[in-house]
Write an enzyme that holds these catalytic residues in place. Structure first.
Site, PDB file in Angstrom:
ATOM      1  CG  ASP A  94      -0.237   0.143   2.539  1.00 49.76           C
ATOM      2  OD1 ASP A  94       0.850  -0.469   2.705  1.00 49.76           O
ATOM      3  OD2 ASP A  94      -0.742   0.856   3.429  1.00 49.76           O
ATOM      4  CD  GLU A 159       4.094   1.048   7.121  1.00 43.21           C
ATOM      5  OE1 GLU A 159       4.741   1.392   8.124  1.00 43.21           O
ATOM      6  OE2 GLU A 159       3.805   1.834   6.215  1.00 43.21           O
TER       7      GLU A 159
HETATM    8  N1  BES Z   1       8.756   3.049   5.468  1.00 44.89           N
HETATM    9  C1  BES Z   1       8.120   3.939   6.359  1.00 44.89           C
HETATM   10  C2  BES Z   1       8.806   4.040   7.704  1.00 44.89           C
HETATM   11  C3  BES Z   1      10.215   4.537   7.707  1.00 44.89           C
HETATM   12  C4  BES Z   1      10.654   5.497   6.821  1.00 44.89           C
HETATM   13  C5  BES Z   1      11.091   4.042   8.630  1.00 44.89           C
HETATM   14  C6  BES Z   1      11.963   5.930   6.851  1.00 44.89           C
HETATM   15  C7  BES Z   1      12.387   4.477   8.667  1.00 44.89           C
HETATM   16  C8  BES Z   1      12.829   5.426   7.770  1.00 44.89           C
HETATM   17  C9  BES Z   1       6.679   3.493   6.555  1.00 44.89           C
HETATM   18  O1  BES Z   1       6.038   3.154   5.359  1.00 44.89           O
HETATM   19  C10 BES Z   1       5.881   4.627   7.115  1.00 44.89           C
HETATM   20  O2  BES Z   1       5.805   5.646   6.494  1.00 44.89           O
HETATM   21  N2  BES Z   1       5.269   4.411   8.240  1.00 44.89           N
HETATM   22  C11 BES Z   1       4.352   5.340   8.801  1.00 44.89           C
HETATM   23  C12 BES Z   1       3.649   4.552   9.843  1.00 44.89           C
HETATM   24  C13 BES Z   1       2.357   5.026  10.302  1.00 44.89           C
HETATM   25  C14 BES Z   1       1.418   5.493   9.265  1.00 44.89           C
HETATM   26  C15 BES Z   1       1.734   4.043  11.244  1.00 44.89           C
HETATM   27  C16 BES Z   1       5.077   6.518   9.383  1.00 44.89           C
HETATM   28  O3  BES Z   1       6.196   6.383   9.898  1.00 44.89           O
HETATM   29  O4  BES Z   1       4.511   7.613   9.358  1.00 44.89           O
HETATM   30 MN    MN Z   2       7.162   1.949   4.206  1.00 45.75          MN
HETATM   31 MN    MN Z   3       5.412   5.113   4.405  1.00 46.42          MN
END
Ligand code: BES
Ligand code: MN
Ligand code: MN
Length: 461
Positions: A94, A159
């Site tokens: 997603d 996610e």
């Molecule tokens: N891939 C990211 C998380 C990430 C980005 C970790 C860069 C480390 C470095 C993930 O897809 C993401 O964006 N997660 C969201 C989670 C939330 C919506 C629960 C975030 O971190 O905002």
């Molecule tokens: Mn991600």
């Molecule tokens: Mn993300």
């Protein structure tokens, strides 16, 4: 160890990218109810990719229940390497919404190559990175007829909206996912030439704060001065949550926080980081903000924070409308670090807001989703194999960093499944995750695929 699989990946690299483009054309925006069909299409595309790679038992696992409509998980496995470790590969298909559309140089769902980069929503987060897992497996299988390790692949479609479905699945069917280690490629490298393993992620609580004043929208000339304005009240509340020096003013907010070790802080200080370069090229604001006694890396990796994502409501159209809106909303999240618990942080925040809610309005705080912070242990063979695999490809010593972002399910891999987790990501700091012109540096796609192949080969050796 043979180089057959790596050779296969090199020979087929262009095809891998073309297939990735097909996946990127599917607008699988998980938060958008109008995209449910596209989200499912992306799931089916991934399932087909797993079948083609030679995985078995490939299927979609529904996450919908009576209470919620969820997006499917994609599962596949290959368990024919007796005596070898089992690796659980995780990714997400997603993506975040692509808006604002007019800031994209090429349309978000029409993947376009420019200067060695592939531009599209989801290019690096996480379709491109997840696809490297699939293509590494295909390369091993096609060139050698088998895999050096056992694998279970689990790819989720929620996610970016908190990962509720996968969380329930891991809690209820942890046995199906039994593995010796997890591999996640959804993080970044510290710099383009620096092989990087991420060893910690922040947790989060994502909330909505709703303020209500009058029972209906009012003419601001007729009532202005006497009627409460919920946007002004909201601004007053927000201003009290975070001080100008970045300190969060909620009582007890920082209680129990675990500091990084001295060794970790020393390692961070040794990383090639230039604050001014970061300010100019990545942030682009006149100044950086936040807690002055912490470095930028500490502020974004090991300190909690609060952010406001949007304030829907009232009049936001073109031109002017003189109205006092009846209600105002703010989307507010907090990033959490080890030692903090989402439920406890939410309770402290909620009671503080209730306490400071201005006269004339009522305040309601709602939790949208949450996830726990984690730090993974680096003292195991899986991290060692990952560090060596990356070093072999990039020709430099692998560095260890944390990530400021969150991947809610990783906490459950560590806590529920109790397995070492390798966060081997290939994004770059300027990849524009969640922003217009998201990209994946194609050299990283290819080197990343090679790193994953070498990681599996080392584990099987
Ligand atoms: N891939 C990211 C998380 C990430 C980005 C970790 C860069 C480390 C470095 C993930 O897809 C993401 O964006 N997660 C969201 C989670 C939330 C919506 C629960 C975030 O971190 O905002
Ligand atoms: Mn991600
Ligand atoms: Mn993300």
């Amino acid at each position: 160890m043979s180089d057959k699989a790596v050779a296969f990946a090199q020979e087929n690299g262009e095809r891998f990218v073309e297939e990735l483009k097909d996946l990127l054309r599917i607008p699988s925006v998980s938060t958008d109810p109008e995209r449910v069909g596209d989200v499912r299409k992306a799931a089916e595309f991934v399932a087909e990719g797993l079948r083609k790679a030679g995985l078995e038992n490939v299927r979609l696992i529904e996450t919908s229940t009576a209470e919620r409509k969820g997006h499917p998980l994609v599962y596949g496995d290959w368990l024919k390497a007796p005596g070898k470790p089992t690796v659980l590969c995780y990714g997400h298909y997603d993506v975040q919404p692509a808006e604002p559309l007019d800031e994209w140089k090429s349309p978000p769902f029409e993947p376009t190559e420019r200067n060695g980069n592939l531009y599209a929503r989801g290019a690096v987060d996480d379709k491109g990175q997840m696809w490297m897992h699939v293509k590494a497996l295909e390369s091993l299988m096609s060139s050698t007829g088998s895999l050096p390790v056992n694998v279970k692949v689990l790819v989720e479609g929620e996610e970016e909206v908190g990962g509720e479905g996968i969380e329930a699945f891991v809690r209820e069917h942890g046995d199906v996912l039994k593995a010796d280690a997890a591999l996640v490629s959804d993080t970044e490298m510290f710099a383009p030439d620096l092989p990087t393993l991420c060893v910690g992620l922040r947790g989060m609580i994502y909330t909505e704060l709703e303020v209500r004043g009058a029972m209906v929208d009012l003419h601001s000339g007729m009532y202005g001065g006497a009627a409460p304005n919920p946007f002004v009240a909201l601004a007053q509340i927000i201003a009290k949550l975070k001080r100008e020096d970045g300190h969060i003013a909620i009582p007890g907010f920082y209680d129990g926080i675990e500091e990084p070790t001295k060794a970790e802080l020393d390692a961070w200080r040794a990383l090639p980081f230039e604050e001014e370069h970061y300010r100019k090229t990545e942030v682009g604001s006149p100044e950086l903000v936040g807690e002055p006694m912490f470095s930028v890396l500490e502020r974004t990796w090991s300190r909690p924070t609060m952010d406001v994502h949007g304030m829907p409501g009232g009049f936001t159209g073109a031109g002017a409308k003189t109205v006092i809106p009846a209600k105002a909303l703010a989307k507010i999240s907090f990033r959490l670090v080890p030692g903090m618990k989402p439920a406890e942080t939410f309770a402290k925040y909620k009671s503080f807001v209730e306490q400071i809610c201005p006269r004339g309005v009522s305040c309601e705080v709602r939790m949208i989703h949450s996830g726990e912070p984690i730090v993974v242990s680096t003292d195991n063979d899986y991290i060692a194999a990952a560090a060596e695999a990356m070093k072999a490809v990039w020709g430099k010593e692998t560095v260890y960093v944390r990530g400021g972002g969150s991947i809610p399910i990783v906490g459950d891999f560590v806590r529920e499944l109790g397995i070492p987790t390798v966060l081997m990501g290939f994004g770059l700091p300027d990849d524009n995750l969640h922003a217009p012109n998201e990209k994946f540096h194609l050299a990283n796609f290819h080197r990343g695929t090679e790193s994953i192949i070498r990681f599996f080969e080392r584990l099987g050796a």
